[in-house]
Design a protein around this motif. Structure first.
Motif, PDB file in Angstrom:
ATOM      1  N   ARG A  66       1.027  -1.388  -0.168  1.00  0.00           N
ATOM      2  CA  ARG A  66      -0.298  -0.288   0.211  1.00  0.00           C
ATOM      3  C   ARG A  66       1.081   1.548   0.086  1.00  0.00           C
ATOM      4  O   ARG A  66       0.303   2.358  -0.730  1.00  0.00           O
ATOM      5  CB  ARG A  66      -1.210  -0.023   1.266  1.00  0.00           C
ATOM      6  N   MET A  68       0.727   7.918  -6.988  1.00  0.00           N
ATOM      7  CA  MET A  68      -0.143   6.565  -6.513  1.00  0.00           C
ATOM      8  C   MET A  68      -0.381   6.200  -7.222  1.00  0.00           C
ATOM      9  O   MET A  68      -0.957   6.521  -8.575  1.00  0.00           O
ATOM     10  CB  MET A  68      -1.684   7.208  -5.683  1.00  0.00           C
ATOM     11  N   LEU A  87      -2.481   3.303  -9.628  1.00  0.00           N
ATOM     12  CA  LEU A  87      -3.601   2.057  -8.831  1.00  0.00           C
ATOM     13  C   LEU A  87      -3.709   1.556 -10.028  1.00  0.00           C
ATOM     14  O   LEU A  87      -3.438   1.573 -11.415  1.00  0.00           O
ATOM     15  CB  LEU A  87      -4.874   4.151  -9.463  1.00  0.00           C
ATOM     16  N   GLN A 103     -14.572   0.429 -15.231  1.00  0.00           N
ATOM     17  CA  GLN A 103     -14.123   0.238 -14.456  1.00  0.00           C
ATOM     18  C   GLN A 103     -13.330   0.168 -12.574  1.00  0.00           C
ATOM     19  O   GLN A 103     -14.168   0.859 -12.275  1.00  0.00           O
ATOM     20  CB  GLN A 103     -12.625   0.946 -14.924  1.00  0.00           C
ATOM     21  N   PHE A 104     -12.987  -0.761 -11.966  1.00  0.00           N
ATOM     22  CA  PHE A 104     -13.634  -0.673 -10.573  1.00  0.00           C
ATOM     23  C   PHE A 104     -10.881  -0.603  -9.996  1.00  0.00           C
ATOM     24  O   PHE A 104     -10.671  -1.773 -10.948  1.00  0.00           O
ATOM     25  CB  PHE A 104     -13.782  -1.915 -10.152  1.00  0.00           C
ATOM     26  N   PHE A 105     -11.450   0.282  -9.138  1.00  0.00           N
ATOM     27  CA  PHE A 105     -10.020   0.570  -9.105  1.00  0.00           C
ATOM     28  C   PHE A 105     -10.335  -0.186  -7.844  1.00  0.00           C
ATOM     29  O   PHE A 105     -10.760  -0.797  -6.881  1.00  0.00           O
ATOM     30  CB  PHE A 105     -10.035   1.679  -8.584  1.00  0.00           C
ATOM     31  N   GLY A 106      -9.009  -0.481  -7.019  1.00  0.00           N
ATOM     32  CA  GLY A 106      -8.057  -0.993  -6.226  1.00  0.00           C
ATOM     33  C   GLY A 106      -7.819   0.549  -5.334  1.00  0.00           C
ATOM     34  O   GLY A 106      -7.791   1.414  -5.579  1.00  0.00           O
ATOM     35  N   PRO A 107      -6.973   0.562  -4.024  1.00  0.00           N
ATOM     36  CA  PRO A 107      -6.870   1.108  -3.253  1.00  0.00           C
ATOM     37  C   PRO A 107      -5.217   1.489  -3.445  1.00  0.00           C
ATOM     38  O   PRO A 107      -5.465   2.667  -2.885  1.00  0.00           O
ATOM     39  CB  PRO A 107      -6.495   0.393  -1.532  1.00  0.00           C
ATOM     40  N   GLY A 108      -4.305   0.970  -4.104  1.00  0.00           N
ATOM     41  CA  GLY A 108      -3.822   2.394  -4.942  1.00  0.00           C
ATOM     42  C   GLY A 108      -2.443   1.555  -4.107  1.00  0.00           C
ATOM     43  O   GLY A 108      -2.447   1.281  -2.751  1.00  0.00           O
ATOM     44  N   ARG A 140       0.630   3.588  -2.360  1.00  0.00           N
ATOM     45  CA  ARG A 140       1.912   5.286  -2.855  1.00  0.00           C
ATOM     46  C   ARG A 140       2.747   5.479  -2.359  1.00  0.00           C
ATOM     47  O   ARG A 140       3.602   4.711  -1.943  1.00  0.00           O
ATOM     48  CB  ARG A 140       1.404   5.903  -1.717  1.00  0.00           C
ATOM     49  N   TYR A 184     -16.195   9.252 -10.275  1.00  0.00           N
ATOM     50  CA  TYR A 184     -15.837   8.488  -9.180  1.00  0.00           C
ATOM     51  C   TYR A 184     -15.637   9.733  -8.377  1.00  0.00           C
ATOM     52  O   TYR A 184     -15.409  10.752  -8.258  1.00  0.00           O
ATOM     53  CB  TYR A 184     -14.360   8.101  -9.714  1.00  0.00           C
ATOM     54  N   GLN A 189     -13.708   9.721  -4.385  1.00  0.00           N
ATOM     55  CA  GLN A 189     -12.422   9.069  -3.623  1.00  0.00           C
ATOM     56  C   GLN A 189     -12.135   9.811  -2.880  1.00  0.00           C
ATOM     57  O   GLN A 189     -11.975  10.827  -2.094  1.00  0.00           O
ATOM     58  CB  GLN A 189     -10.622   9.913  -4.562  1.00  0.00           C
ATOM     59  N   GLY A 230      -6.554   8.525   1.027  1.00  0.00           N
ATOM     60  CA  GLY A 230      -5.566   7.436   1.325  1.00  0.00           C
ATOM     61  C   GLY A 230      -6.765   6.025   0.623  1.00  0.00           C
ATOM     62  O   GLY A 230      -5.990   4.997   0.820  1.00  0.00           O
ATOM     63  N   LYS A 231      -7.516   6.352  -0.402  1.00  0.00           N
ATOM     64  CA  LYS A 231      -8.310   4.986  -0.747  1.00  0.00           C
ATOM     65  C   LYS A 231      -8.452   5.763  -2.708  1.00  0.00           C
ATOM     66  O   LYS A 231      -8.400   6.664  -2.522  1.00  0.00           O
ATOM     67  CB  LYS A 231      -9.737   4.765  -0.348  1.00  0.00           C
ATOM     68  N   GLY A 232      -8.673   4.274  -3.786  1.00  0.00           N
ATOM     69  CA  GLY A 232      -8.827   4.635  -4.497  1.00  0.00           C
ATOM     70  C   GLY A 232     -10.009   4.794  -4.768  1.00  0.00           C
ATOM     71  O   GLY A 232     -10.653   4.970  -4.326  1.00  0.00           O
ATOM     72  N   PRO A 233     -10.445   5.687  -6.036  1.00  0.00           N
ATOM     73  CA  PRO A 233     -11.836   5.751  -6.383  1.00  0.00           C
ATOM     74  C   PRO A 233     -12.689   4.764  -6.879  1.00  0.00           C
ATOM     75  O   PRO A 233     -12.693   3.977  -7.173  1.00  0.00           O
ATOM     76  CB  PRO A 233     -11.362   6.077  -7.794  1.00  0.00           C
ATOM     77  N   LEU A 248     -16.024   4.051  -8.147  1.00  0.00           N
ATOM     78  CA  LEU A 248     -17.011   4.069  -8.912  1.00  0.00           C
ATOM     79  C   LEU A 248     -18.271   4.669  -8.280  1.00  0.00           C
ATOM     80  O   LEU A 248     -19.161   3.415  -8.004  1.00  0.00           O
ATOM     81  CB  LEU A 248     -17.743   3.068 -10.215  1.00  0.00           C
ATOM     82  N   PHE A 282     -14.187  12.753  -9.542  1.00  0.00           N
ATOM     83  CA  PHE A 282     -13.459  12.928 -10.904  1.00  0.00           C
ATOM     84  C   PHE A 282     -14.538  12.237 -11.437  1.00  0.00           C
ATOM     85  O   PHE A 282     -15.018  10.868 -11.629  1.00  0.00           O
ATOM     86  CB  PHE A 282     -12.187  11.876 -10.758  1.00  0.00           C
TER      87      PHE A 282
END
Lengths: 113, 114
Positions: free
Chosen positions: A9, A89, A91, A102-107, A109, B36, B38, B41-44, B46, B89
């Motif tokens: 993370r 970051m 992603l 599109q579904f994102f993860g937490p990234g 950093r 999105y 956000q 500390g988290k990802g975007p 939807l 976003f």
């Protein structure tokens, strides 16, 4: 929670070191994306995979960056000889279902000192 | 290439009021427009999306409108709550682009004051 996981993370490294990030999507054999997000900006496209094939790379992806997706499952993004400008970051996103959402993860950093 | 502009960059509203965020895009071939949220500390995440074959879509307190002629789309949040505070976003993509990559706006920081 989309279920896309990313590790680590957080990563702090010194300039010139190599780093590798991992993304584990929910499903295999679908589209997987990497984006980069700098502070105060929206994510920027880096590259994407359809199954194990890397089909498009952004101009942002210099030759110090390499991404892989062996067997069409998890993906890795490696940055060689990191520079302070690489701090951001990173992603990962996957497309789930047939609607191109599109579904994102937490990234992850990254901080380059 | 596609360019997406987003306004305002910051928005402060009183709890219960409505919030509107606007985006414009440059590529008339764009046909998919997600939004999105956000959190720090988290990802975007939807929250809603719209495709070019419809002009409006609603999901509880959230709605999105699309004006293809003017090439702009907007996010409307009604009855705002403190937990709506986050960075939002907008993005655009086009189906003729085989990657379906998203081009994002620069974000709007929404603060909902209790």
């Amino acid at each position: 929670d989309t279920g896309v996981s990313q590790n680590p993370r957080h990563k702090i490294t010194k300039r010139g070191q190599n780093v590798t990030f991992r993304c584990d999507p929910i499903s295999e054999h679908n589209r997987l994306y990497w984006y980069r997000q700098t502070l105060g900006q929206g994510p920027e496209f880096l590259t994407y995979f359809q199954n194990e094939a890397q089909l498009e790379k952004s101009r942002l992806l210099s030759d110090r960056f390499s991404a892989e997706r062996p067997k069409g499952s998890f993906s890795t993004l490696e940055i060689q000889r990191t520079e302070q400008g690489d701090s951001a970051m990173y992603l990962c996103a996957e497309v789930a279902g047939g609607n191109n959402e599109q579904f994102f993860g937490p990234g992850t950093r990254l901080t380059v000192l | 290439g596609e360019n997406v502009e987003q306004h305002p960059s910051t928005l402060s509203v009183q709890e219960g009021d409505s919030a509107v965020i606007k985006c414009t895009y440059s590529d008339s071939a764009s046909n998919y427009f997600p939004w999105y949220k956000q959190e720090l500390g988290k990802g975007p995440q939807l929250i809603i999306d719209i495709r070019s074959n419809v002009g409006e879509k609603k999901d509880q307190r959230i709605a999105v409108t699309l004006n293809k002629t003017a090439k702009h789309f907007s996010l409307h949040i009604t009855e705002t709550q403190p937990e709506d505070s986050a960075v939002y976003f907008c993005a655009a993509s086009r189906s003729m682009d085989s990657s379906y990559k998203l081009i994002f706006g620069s974000g709007t920081r929404l603060l909902v004051r209790p």
